[in-house]
Design a protein around this motif. Structure first.
Motif, PDB file in Angstrom:
ATOM      1  N   GLY A   1      -3.849  18.972  10.149  1.00 55.55           N
ATOM      2  CA  GLY A   1      -5.289  19.059  10.350  1.00 55.55           C
ATOM      3  C   GLY A   1      -6.089  19.016   9.066  1.00 55.55           C
ATOM      4  N   VAL A   2      -5.631  18.264   8.086  1.00 55.12           N
ATOM      5  CA  VAL A   2      -6.330  18.171   6.806  1.00 55.12           C
ATOM      6  C   VAL A   2      -7.569  17.301   6.963  1.00 55.12           C
ATOM      7  N   ARG A   3      -8.661  17.776   6.444  1.00 52.81           N
ATOM      8  CA  ARG A   3      -9.893  16.981   6.460  1.00 52.81           C
ATOM      9  C   ARG A   3     -10.190  16.559   5.029  1.00 52.81           C
ATOM     10  N   ALA A   4     -10.435  15.276   4.841  1.00 55.13           N
ATOM     11  CA  ALA A   4     -10.704  14.748   3.506  1.00 55.13           C
ATOM     12  C   ALA A   4     -12.189  14.412   3.381  1.00 55.13           C
ATOM     13  N   PRO A   5     -12.739  14.563   2.176  1.00 52.22           N
ATOM     14  CA  PRO A   5     -14.128  14.137   1.974  1.00 52.22           C
ATOM     15  C   PRO A   5     -14.244  12.614   2.125  1.00 52.22           C
ATOM     16  N   PHE A   6     -15.417  12.178   2.487  1.00 53.88           N
ATOM     17  CA  PHE A   6     -15.641  10.758   2.747  1.00 53.88           C
ATOM     18  C   PHE A   6     -15.331   9.900   1.515  1.00 53.88           C
ATOM     19  N   SER A   7     -15.614  10.414   0.320  1.00 57.02           N
ATOM     20  CA  SER A   7     -15.346   9.635  -0.898  1.00 57.02           C
ATOM     21  C   SER A   7     -13.846   9.401  -1.081  1.00 57.02           C
ATOM     22  N   LEU A   8     -13.013  10.385  -0.719  1.00 50.93           N
ATOM     23  CA  LEU A   8     -11.563  10.226  -0.808  1.00 50.93           C
ATOM     24  C   LEU A   8     -11.064   9.198   0.210  1.00 50.93           C
ATOM     25  N   VAL A   9     -11.674   9.191   1.372  1.00 59.02           N
ATOM     26  CA  VAL A   9     -11.320   8.201   2.391  1.00 59.02           C
ATOM     27  C   VAL A   9     -11.655   6.796   1.889  1.00 59.02           C
ATOM     28  N   LEU A  10     -12.830   6.632   1.297  1.00 60.83           N
ATOM     29  CA  LEU A  10     -13.225   5.323   0.760  1.00 60.83           C
ATOM     30  C   LEU A  10     -12.315   4.886  -0.379  1.00 60.83           C
ATOM     31  N   LEU A  11     -11.941   5.828  -1.249  1.00 61.49           N
ATOM     32  CA  LEU A  11     -11.055   5.508  -2.354  1.00 61.49           C
ATOM     33  C   LEU A  11      -9.683   5.060  -1.851  1.00 61.49           C
ATOM     34  N   SER A  12      -9.143   5.768  -0.867  1.00 60.49           N
ATOM     35  CA  SER A  12      -7.832   5.379  -0.342  1.00 60.49           C
ATOM     36  C   SER A  12      -7.898   4.024   0.363  1.00 60.49           C
ATOM     37  N   MET A  13      -8.982   3.753   1.063  1.00 61.33           N
ATOM     38  CA  MET A  13      -9.137   2.441   1.714  1.00 61.33           C
ATOM     39  C   MET A  13      -9.235   1.331   0.667  1.00 61.33           C
ATOM     40  N   ALA A  14      -9.925   1.585  -0.422  1.00 59.84           N
ATOM     41  CA  ALA A  14     -10.046   0.592  -1.486  1.00 59.84           C
ATOM     42  C   ALA A  14      -8.703   0.336  -2.150  1.00 59.84           C
ATOM     43  N   LEU A  15      -7.919   1.406  -2.356  1.00 62.06           N
ATOM     44  CA  LEU A  15      -6.597   1.225  -2.953  1.00 62.06           C
ATOM     45  C   LEU A  15      -5.681   0.411  -2.051  1.00 62.06           C
ATOM     46  N   VAL A  16      -5.716   0.672  -0.761  1.00 59.94           N
ATOM     47  CA  VAL A  16      -4.889  -0.090   0.176  1.00 59.94           C
ATOM     48  C   VAL A  16      -5.357  -1.541   0.228  1.00 59.94           C
ATOM     49  N   ALA A  17      -6.660  -1.755   0.175  1.00 58.12           N
ATOM     50  CA  ALA A  17      -7.190  -3.116   0.264  1.00 58.12           C
ATOM     51  C   ALA A  17      -6.969  -3.917  -1.014  1.00 58.12           C
ATOM     52  N   PHE A  18      -7.218  -3.295  -2.173  1.00 59.45           N
ATOM     53  CA  PHE A  18      -7.172  -4.046  -3.424  1.00 59.45           C
ATOM     54  C   PHE A  18      -5.917  -3.802  -4.251  1.00 59.45           C
ATOM     55  N   GLY A  19      -5.103  -2.837  -3.877  1.00 60.84           N
ATOM     56  CA  GLY A  19      -3.870  -2.543  -4.602  1.00 60.84           C
ATOM     57  C   GLY A  19      -2.939  -3.734  -4.745  1.00 60.84           C
ATOM     58  N   PRO A  20      -2.669  -4.453  -3.642  1.00 57.57           N
ATOM     59  CA  PRO A  20      -1.793  -5.617  -3.767  1.00 57.57           C
ATOM     60  C   PRO A  20      -2.357  -6.703  -4.699  1.00 57.57           C
ATOM     61  N   LEU A  21      -3.661  -6.886  -4.683  1.00 55.07           N
ATOM     62  CA  LEU A  21      -4.268  -7.891  -5.567  1.00 55.07           C
ATOM     63  C   LEU A  21      -4.141  -7.477  -7.031  1.00 55.07           C
ATOM     64  N   ILE A  22      -4.366  -6.191  -7.291  1.00 56.94           N
ATOM     65  CA  ILE A  22      -4.256  -5.689  -8.664  1.00 56.94           C
ATOM     66  C   ILE A  22      -2.807  -5.760  -9.121  1.00 56.94           C
ATOM     67  N   GLY A  23      -1.879  -5.358  -8.265  1.00 55.57           N
ATOM     68  CA  GLY A  23      -0.460  -5.421  -8.597  1.00 55.57           C
ATOM     69  C   GLY A  23      -0.002  -6.843  -8.864  1.00 55.57           C
ATOM     70  N   ARG A  24      -0.471  -7.772  -8.067  1.00 53.22           N
ATOM     71  CA  ARG A  24      -0.103  -9.180  -8.273  1.00 53.22           C
ATOM     72  C   ARG A  24      -0.646  -9.684  -9.605  1.00 53.22           C
ATOM     73  N   ALA A  25      -1.858  -9.303  -9.939  1.00 51.58           N
ATOM     74  CA  ALA A  25      -2.457  -9.761 -11.193  1.00 51.58           C
ATOM     75  C   ALA A  25      -1.760  -9.165 -12.411  1.00 51.58           C
ATOM     76  N   LEU A  26      -1.300  -7.918 -12.308  1.00 53.31           N
ATOM     77  CA  LEU A  26      -0.727  -7.242 -13.463  1.00 53.31           C
ATOM     78  C   LEU A  26       0.783  -7.421 -13.613  1.00 53.31           C
ATOM     79  N   VAL A  27       1.517  -7.584 -12.523  1.00 51.81           N
ATOM     80  CA  VAL A  27       2.979  -7.554 -12.584  1.00 51.81           C
ATOM     81  C   VAL A  27       3.626  -8.916 -12.346  1.00 51.81           C
ATOM     82  N   VAL A  28       3.126  -9.662 -11.381  1.00 53.51           N
ATOM     83  CA  VAL A  28       3.755 -10.938 -11.029  1.00 53.51           C
ATOM     84  C   VAL A  28       3.440 -11.975 -12.106  1.00 53.51           C
ATOM     85  N   PRO A  29       4.472 -12.661 -12.619  1.00 55.45           N
ATOM     86  CA  PRO A  29       4.230 -13.679 -13.657  1.00 55.45           C
ATOM     87  C   PRO A  29       3.288 -14.786 -13.161  1.00 55.45           C
ATOM     88  N   ALA A  30       2.499 -15.313 -14.067  1.00 54.07           N
ATOM     89  CA  ALA A  30       1.514 -16.338 -13.700  1.00 54.07           C
ATOM     90  C   ALA A  30       2.183 -17.607 -13.174  1.00 54.07           C
TER      91      ALA A  30
END
Length: 99
Positions: free
Chosen positions: A55-84
């Protein structure tokens, strides 16, 4: 396009067509991308399950941050780790060239 022999209405395996040779292409994810996707999905499932269970309740800003990480994490990881030079698409395993 659907694979040869499959209906265009109920095609379960679609492929991209090479503009140069009209051959079938398939996605070629880097091993890091495969592992990262698996761990992100497992982490999200564990966090959501724990939050629901306890029953943990998170502040709205934490929810937005986690959604942004899930949405943009793969793009950032691809840009930083995967060879060009890593090929994003490769010929499909059962490709038939129609020249």
């Amino acid at each position: 396009m659907p694979l040869p022999g499959e209906s265009s209405w109920l095609a379960f395996r679609w492929f991209l067509e090479c503009p140069a040779c009209a051959g079938a292409l398939q996605l070629n994810p880097h091993p890091f991308e495969r592992a990262a996707l698996r761990w992100v999905l497992i982490g999200v499932a564990i966090l959501n399950g724990g939050a629901l269970l306890f029953g943990v309740r998170a502040p709205f800003s934490l929810v937005l941050l986690s959604m942004a990480l899930v949405a943009f994490g793969p793009l950032i990881g691809r840009a930083l780790v995967v060879p060009a030079g890593w090929p994003r698409y490769v010929p499909h395993v059962s490709a038939v060239h129609r020249a």
